[in-house]
Every structure is written in C-alpha cells, then in structure tokens.
Design a protein around this motif. Structure first.
Motif, PDB file in Angstrom:
ATOM      1  N   THR A 179      38.915  44.651  39.102  1.00  0.00           N
ATOM      2  CA  THR A 179      39.725  45.317  40.041  1.00  0.00           C
ATOM      3  C   THR A 179      38.850  44.927  41.538  1.00  0.00           C
ATOM      4  N   TYR A 180      37.573  45.551  41.177  1.00  0.00           N
ATOM      5  CA  TYR A 180      36.715  45.641  42.488  1.00  0.00           C
ATOM      6  C   TYR A 180      36.586  44.206  42.765  1.00  0.00           C
ATOM      7  N   ASN A 183      39.347  42.502  44.629  1.00  0.00           N
ATOM      8  CA  ASN A 183      39.458  43.117  46.033  1.00  0.00           C
ATOM      9  C   ASN A 183      38.469  42.662  46.936  1.00  0.00           C
ATOM     10  N   SER A 184      37.286  42.319  46.388  1.00  0.00           N
ATOM     11  CA  SER A 184      36.251  41.903  47.213  1.00  0.00           C
ATOM     12  C   SER A 184      36.406  40.328  47.372  1.00  0.00           C
TER      13      SER A 184
END
Lengths: 387, 308, 243
Positions: free
Chosen positions: B61-62, B65-66
């Motif tokens: 998820t990180y 998102n990034s």
C-alpha cells in the motif's frame, strides 16, 4: 361455577367495561417518549467483518436521513446502529435488546435475509416495526409477519429479471453457485428454476462456504461442462473471487452474473480489478443523482444499499410523525399498530423512486435493472443496460 | 468417475492443488519446526501468518501511494515479502520470549493455553487496527496466463508454486548444511546434550521461531496476492489446515510437513470432484481424524520409540 | 597438598532435587594433567557432581572454580566455551545426525574450520571405526561405536578438562579395554580428565587419584595405590569384580 371461571368472568367484565375508557388505546400497546427525550431509531447492519463496507454504507444512508429529518414534534432523533454480523444469532440478540428499549420506535434493518428472518419473529412478538433496506429473500414477505417492510425488492423479481436477461442473451446452459445463506441459496435456486422455465438448462448447482477463498477446485470441476453462464447468489467478498478464479482456471468464455450483493464499487470492482470487467449484476434503478452527489460529498463513494436505507429511515420517521400524539406535558405517545398502519399506507417519492407497500410488506412496482462492469475512459464502473 | 478420464481436469486440479498445497506446506513448516524442538503446538502460528500478510499489505500500500510500484513493480513485491518476513519474524520471536519461554518447564498444557491466548490476542489486535474490515491487496501486477493449448497456468500460480518450492529447498539446505541448521536438529533431538556441546539452546529455539514465522509470512503475502482479500480472521482456517498437513506428514518431520501440505492441497482439489464443493473443508478435517486414528505418527513420522 | 592450585576446584557444594538433598557438601580438586576418578555405588551422586560442573544442575551452596573463575552460575554452553566438555552418561549422541555431523556439533563453539578438519582426522586416528562409518546415521552404530563417538565428539571442543560419565557402561569387556586405552592416550596428549565409573577396577588402572563418594558425601580421597589397598574400597568396589 368454579372459582377459576369466576375470576375469568370477572376479568373479562373489567376489560369490556373499562377498556374503551383507556386514553390511548392501541391494540398492540404504545411507545411513550418522555418530554425532552430523543426518539431512537434502531438499526441492525454489519459494521465489522467481510461485508462491513456494505453494512457501513447502509448505516451512512440511514444516518443521513436522520440528519436531514432533524427532529419530530420537538424531539431530537438518534440513530442507534448495532452490528448484526449479517447472520441470525447477533440479529436476534439486537432484536431482543432494541425491542425492549422503551425509546426505540422502530428499526431500519437487518442487513441480511439470514438475520432479518429470525429477528422478524422477535419484532413480531413485541410489535416493533422494521424496514429492511437490503434483505431481499423471497420468504421474508411470505410469512404473514405484519411489522416487516422493505425498501429493496423481492428476490423473486431479481431472479426472474436475471433469468430473462440471460435467456435473451442466449445463455441457455448455466451453472448455479451460492453461498449457502438464506439469501444467496434461495435466490440462486429461484434463478435456476426461472432458467428452466424459460427453456434453459441448469448443468450443475454447488454451494460454497462463506469466508473460503479458494474456489478454483470447484470451478475446475465445472469447466468441462462448458456453461455459457455462471450465476452466483451471494455477497461480493465471495462473488469477486469466483469472477477472478473463473479466469484463472480457464473459464474465460463463460459469463459471470450475480446479484445486488455484488453491486458494490469497493468490494467488487476495486477488489476484482481487471477480472471484474464484463461481469453482470442486478440492482435497482440508479437513485436520484442529486442525492448521490450529496451523499458522496459527505461519505465518499456509495456502495449498494445506502439509498434504500435513506428511504427506509425516512419512511419510518414520517410514519412516526403521523402516528405520534403530543401530550400536554410534552411527551409523545405512539401507538404501535398506528405506526405500523402509517408505514403500510406510505405513498412517497423517495430517492429510489415511488414507494408504496403491498399487503405483504413488499414494494409495489419495484424494478430490477441489469448492470455490467465496463471499463470506459480508464474508469471501471457499473453501467446500467437497457433491458 | 468421468472426471478422472479428462486429462484437462486432472492437470488443472494438479495446478490448483500444488498452489494451495505450497501455501499449506510453508505454514505447516512453522508448526513442525517448533514441535520438533519444543514438543508444543504453536497455535498462534496462524496469526503469525496473518500478521505477515498484513505486513506485506502495508508495504505494498505504501509503494502504491508513493508511486514506487508504478516504476518498480517487481522490486515492490520483493520488498513486500521482506517486510512481511521481518514483521512476522519479530512477532514470532516476541511470542517465544513472552508467551512460551517462561513456561518451558511448566506442564505441557500451560504453553498450549498460552498459545491459544496469544492467538486470540493477536486476532483482536489486528481487528482493532483494521477496524474489523476486510482489506484488499493492491493489484500491482496484472494476472497473465501461460497458454499450453488445452490448459493454461496463471503467472501467479507459477510464482506461488515455484516460490514455495524455492523457500522449502532453501530451508532444507539450511537445516542440512549450515552449522545453525545442524544445531537445530541437535537441539530437537536432545536439548541437554546440545547444551553440553556449547550450543545456546535458547538462541536456537528463538531462531527456529524466527524461521518458521518468516516462512508463514511468505505464505501470507502469497495468499494476499493470489486471493486478494485479507482480514484478521484469515489465519484461523489455513492455520488449522496447515496443522493438519503437519500432522499428515508426521509432526516434527520437516520433509513430512512439505509432503503433507501438497498432499492436503491435492486432496482438496481432487476431493471436490467427488463430492459437493461445500464439503471441501470436510476433506481436510476428515483426513486429520483418519490419520490420528490409523497412523498418528503421520506419513513420514517414525513410530515413536526410545532411542537405542 | 602438592603443586598448589587445581584446574578445577569444587568447594562444599550442595545440590537438591526438589526437596531431596542429593549432594551434601562435596569438595574436590582436579589438577592439570591428572586423571581423577570418582567412584561410588549407584545413586551415590557421581553423575550429579559432573552435571553441576557442566552447569546442567545448579548448586544451592558452595562454589565451583575453573582456572580461578567461578563457574557455578554460568549456563552449560558458556561452561563448554571455557574449556570443559562432558561425555554424558548413556552417551547421548545425536542419533538422527551422521557421525560427521555429531563431531561437527562437538566443535560447535569453534570457528577455525581448518583446525576442526585436522582435529577430526585426529579423532579418526584415535577411533578408526568412526572413520569407516563417518557418513552413517549415528543411531545405527553399535553401543561401543556410540561410546567412541560420544568421546570423540567431546574431544572436538578441544577441552582442557574432559568429564567422562560411565564410559564402560553396557560395553563388552574387550571394548571396555579399548575405551580405557584411549582415555589414557587422551590424557597423555595433555587433556585433564575427571572420570566417573562404577567399574572401579578399570578406573584404577588409569587414574592417578580417586574420590569415593557415598550418599552425597566424600567418604575417602587418596592416590590410587593407597585406595586400592584400602579394606573398605576393596570390599565394596573392587571385590565383586575379581570373579
């Protein structure tokens, strides 16, 4: 005369003579909201677990209706939402709790047919009305329970429409899957019957376990039957896995069709990704777009039954307004039968269309539409088909 | 039945069975490694698997998102596996240190109860974190298929089958060839004798938990990528099935756990051909009951006897 | 007495099994280069003393010093690192590991791989039978071979002090002799030995000094030549073996 019969006769006499003099007569009894105290709208929906995004969407719909309505005859409104787990036991527990709460006038819920069915018996015992936004199983309105209403449709209509659509598309050989729930199983079986009535053929029927993630073995078993369509009766969590795993085992020419349980942006389209493309689901006609805009500005993307929940809560509050008698001391007295009759007499243009109920508590003239997941301009969404 | 005459069905079910079987085997190894050394069933192992899956989920998820996953999808997946393994390894070590080590010399029921308590505790911790809602693994890589005419295999299946085999071969080599691996086997056989060799038994037990947990974490990420849905209860059924696999192969026996995992996966895939799909879980637990009755030592387990 | 400080000094140790007072104040000294034997009947507490030195059992009172360092609060694995290895009673070889792997476990505390290989050659020279069986699973060895393996395994740690617990137990007389010959050779190569034996007759052949332990206490302590002349020792520990 024995002593026993003497007492009975005496009691009967008192009832006959004194009955008509009681001030707020209602054959089911009354609900009293003391002055200055809020009116509670009960709610049973899934707040945690696999289908929570559906349940929370329902809660948001009802919450918005309560906020929109503001107050009734000077009494504020409170929505008391409880987690019904989309199943029988917790729903029954909530029914016992809320029906015994003197400030609860009625309930919006329960979310799933498997919960609404046993809970409606409790509600019937206490004569506390319930309006479900999402319990669609056939039998709920076929059991002669007077306090049950729903703003969604009856699965009979859903199964019929889906089968008619399938046959029209030429999908005459189908496999029927369901999640063994009251809702999924009866819907899927009814769909199968409708297919056969229209000259199609049900090649196989299989039950899946809720919460299981691996359906490839059963889909592989189905593969040599070469069905034109797999119909799934159940919720999105399992439905999306069936759609995904169909592609995986090589059932790539077979169509996938499911029900309102799979009409959810988050749990079906987002969770399914590319595999959700081309899947068919059934759902009501699109709700009022102005309302949708307002809702989404507040809560983010809507899922499935928030419009039906909004209408259910609104109908309940309007009926309370009609049935409540304001007392000189500021308290409210609401006859339970009067409240039920007020709901039964509903004639109201809601955000999901014209709402009126038949003698069983089903919506009259409800329509079910066919939707297809399409990928247009880089965005995937449910597109309503002309049918 | 006619299904068994259909080579397409057979090949497809073999692929299905090997995929889920590899996942069962990876989890089963954790049960068997710990049982081999401590003679206890780590019933919180399913939750270690669950936490691993969420560790991978958080990392992915990180990366989504990034924007990192758009440019480096493969690297993101590898990093997610590593993150998951680290999360589970730490959790496994903590569990051993806090829940099991103080009870090492207690009656056998005590660590078992501690394990069940830890399992419920971990489920509830994750329930609070995710607010009891199902989470969906981000689709970083689209699922494509290798076509072989009349059957096909998904890249995901290929990845899981080969990945689990790779990890198991790695584990096998580690246990057979390295000094630490040999020490693990020595401790499993005789803790006192091992300590007389200068082996720090506590350290070896900790390493065993760390390795078993990391393997479960890898399985957790595979499940996340393959089935996409994860929640705080996801460790329960796979945990029990993997335990079944470990018992099938002979608990405490490393190759047995691998074999048991594949056996169970294939039994589930082929069993569905002969009975309604809703009884799939019955196959696993029916096998467990049969093995416990007729061959409690499992397929590869030696008949328990005193050392000569 | 003579030559000052011992390599191992045990002072007035007390050990309990639960409430049972097993060792009631034992003191003994082992000096560099010696073969000291601890004899006594079954259950007298010989193995208990060895396990206390190895750190497997905790002492409740008293002290154990090795090369001037207090060791009776250390864990077993740290005591091995200090240079004390034990060949435990009943051998306790790792029966599911191969012979070579058992020897590698013996050398667990060491990282000098070249030297380990050299030492392995050394023990194979000492026990040629083990060389033949190096790839074999240790559980399949005969009792005598297992005793050789257990001894060889302990030597792999290059201990300064080797604790031997009943190396002759359950072995055929011919094998017992071989084992004791080897113990003597090990001693000659510079390893100090503390030997626990029920077979006092054999122990007396190679030992330099001996302690007689009776129900948790030292009953006698002397040079072997004096002990073997002692009436009580002859009656209790050597008599039966003369047949």
């Amino acid at each position: 005369m024995t002593k026993k019969t003497q007492i009975i006769v005496l009691l009967a006499f008192f009832c006959l003579v004194l009955g008509p003099f009681s001030v707020h007569a209602d054959e089911w009894g009354t609900i009293t909201i003391p002055a200055g105290k809020p009116i509670k709208i009960g709610m049973g929906t899934m707040l945690t677990g696999d289908y929570a995004s559906l349940g929370i969407d329902i809660k948001h719909g009802a919450e918005m209706a309560v906020l929109d309505h503001g107050s009734i005859l000077g009494h504020s409104l409170v929505l008391q939402a409880e987690d019904d787990g989309c199943s029988g036991p917790p729903s029954v527990a909530i029914a016992e709790k809320l029906c015994n709460d003197p400030s609860v006038v009625g309930l919006v819920g329960y979310m799933c047919s498997g919960g609404s069915k046993p809970a409606s018996d409790i509600h019937d015992k206490y004569k506390v009305v319930m309006v479900s936004p999402s319990s669609t199983a056939l039998e709920l309105t076929a059991r002669g329970i007077p306090i049950f209403f729903r703003t969604c449709w009856n699965d009979r209509i859903q199964a019929e429409r889906a089968a008619a659509f399938a046959i029209k598309r030429g999908w005459t050989s189908v496999v029927v899957l369901h999640d063994k729930s009251d809702y999924g199983q009866s819907l899927a079986e009814d769909f199968g019957k409708n297919i056969e009535k229209r000259g199609g053929k049900v090649l196989a029927s299989e039950g899946l376990t809720r919460g299981d993630k691996d359906f490839s073995p059963v889909l592989t078993k189905i593969k040599p039957l070469r069905p034109k369509l797999i119909y799934f009766g159940g919720m999105a969590a399992e439905g999306v896995l069936v759609a995904r795993q169909m592609k995986r085992v090589g059932l790539r020419k077979t169509h996938f069709m499911s029900d309102d349980g799979c009409y959810t942006e988050k749990d079906f389209i987002q969770a399914g990704g590319k595999a959700s493309n081309g899947c068919y689901v059934t759902y009501a006609k699109e709700p009022d777009p102005v309302w949708v805009k307002r809702f989404e500005a507040k809560y983010g993307p809507r899922q499935t039954f928030s419009p039906q929940a909004y209408d259910a809560a609104t109908i309940l509050m309007r009926a309370v307004e009609k049935a409540a008698k304001k007392q000189p001391d500021g308290s409210l007295i609401i006859g339970k039968k009067a409240l039920r009759d007020a709901i039964a007499a509903t004639a109201y243009d809601g955000i999901t269309g014209r709402i009126a109920f038949d003698a069983h508590g089903d919506r009259t003239g409800s329509v079910v539409k066919i939707y297809k997941v399409v990928d247009e301009n880089g965005k995937r969404f449910f597109k309503q088909l002309e049918f | 039945m006619s299904y068994l005459l259909n080579p397409q069905v057979i090949i497809d079910q073999i692929i299905n069975g090997l995929t889920i079987g590899g996942i069962y085997a990876l989890i089963a190894l954790g049960y068997t490694l710990v049982y081999g050394i401590l003679f206890m069933i780590n019933f919180a192992h399913g939750e270690i698997f669950m936490f691993g899956s969420f560790g991978g989920f958080a990392a992915l998820t990180y990366f989504v998102n990034s924007g990192f996953s758009d440019t480096h999808p493969g690297l993101s997946i590898v990093a997610a596996f590593l993150a998951a393994m680290v999360v589970s390894a730490i959790l496994g070590a903590l569990l051993e240190r806090i829940a099991y080590r103080p009870l090492r010399n207690a009656p056998r029921l005590a660590p078992l109860i501690s394990a069940i308590g830890a399992s419920i505790f971990l489920q509830n911790v994750m329930m609070l974190i995710i607010k009891a809602r199902m989470q969906v693994y981000p689709d970083i890589i689209q699922e494509e298929f290798l076509e072989f005419g009349w059957f096909s295999i998904s890249y995901f299946q290929l990845f899981i089958i080969s990945g689990s085999v790779l990890l198991m071969v790695g584990l096998y080599l580690f246990i057979q060839k390295t000094k630490t691996g040999k020490a693990m086997r020595a401790v499993a056989e005789d803790r006192d004798a091992a300590s007389l060799m200068g082996i720090d038994v506590n350290r070896i037990i900790l390493i065993t938990f760390v390795i078993g947990s990391a393997l479960a974490a890898a399985a957790g990420v595979m499940v996340g990528i393959y089935y996409t849905q994860i929640d705080h209860m996801m460790g329960f059924i796979p945990g029990i099935k993997a335990f079944t696999a470990a018992v099938l192969g002979g608990i405490g026996n490393v190759p047995g756990a691998m074999l048991g995992g594949y056996f169970l996966g294939l039994a589930e895939a082929f069993g569905v051909l002969f009975m309604p799909a809703e009884y799939k879980d019955v196959i696993a637990f029916g096998l467990l009951v049969l093995v416990l009755i007729f061959r409690p030592s499992g397929i590869l387990g030696e008949v328990v006897s005193e050392r000569a | 007495m003579n030559k000052g400080q011992g390599l191992l000094t045990v002072r007035d140790i007390h050990i309990y099994y639960g409430n049972i007072h097993a060792i009631k104040g034992i003191s003994l000294v082992v000096r560099k280069g010696e073969i000291v034997t601890l004899i006594g009947s079954n259950g007298a507490g010989k193995t208990t003393v060895l396990n206390a030195v190895s750190g497997v059992l905790k002492t409740r009172q008293g002290s154990i010093d090795f090369e001037g360092t207090r060791i009776n609060r250390l864990s077993p694995h740290s005591i091995v690192r200090m240079g004390i290895s034990q060949v435990p009673e009943g051998r306790k070889i790792f029966s599911r590991l191969t012979v070579t792997e058992n020897l590698e476990m013996g050398a667990f505390i060491r990282n000098d791989i070249k030297e380990i290989v050299k030492d392995m050659e050394g023990v194979f020279e000492l026990f040629p039978r083990l060389r033949e069986r190096r790839g074999q699973i240790a559980g399949t060895l005969s009792g005598g071979e297992q005793q050789m393996l257990a001894t060889a395994r302990a030597l792999m740690a290059r201990p300064q002090l080797l604790l031997l617990d009943e190396p002759s137990m359950g072995l055929a007389p011919l094998l017992v002799e071989t084992i004791f010959d080897t113990i003597q050779r090990i001693s000659e190569e510079g390893t100090t030995i503390l030997l626990v034996e029920q077979n006092a007759l054999m122990a007396f052949v190679i030992a330099t000094r001996g302690y007689v332990i009776q129900t948790g206490r030292i009953a006698l302590e002397d040079k072997i030549e004096n002990l073997s002349k002692n009436e009580m020792v002859r009656d209790l520990y050597l008599g039966g073996d003369l047949d």
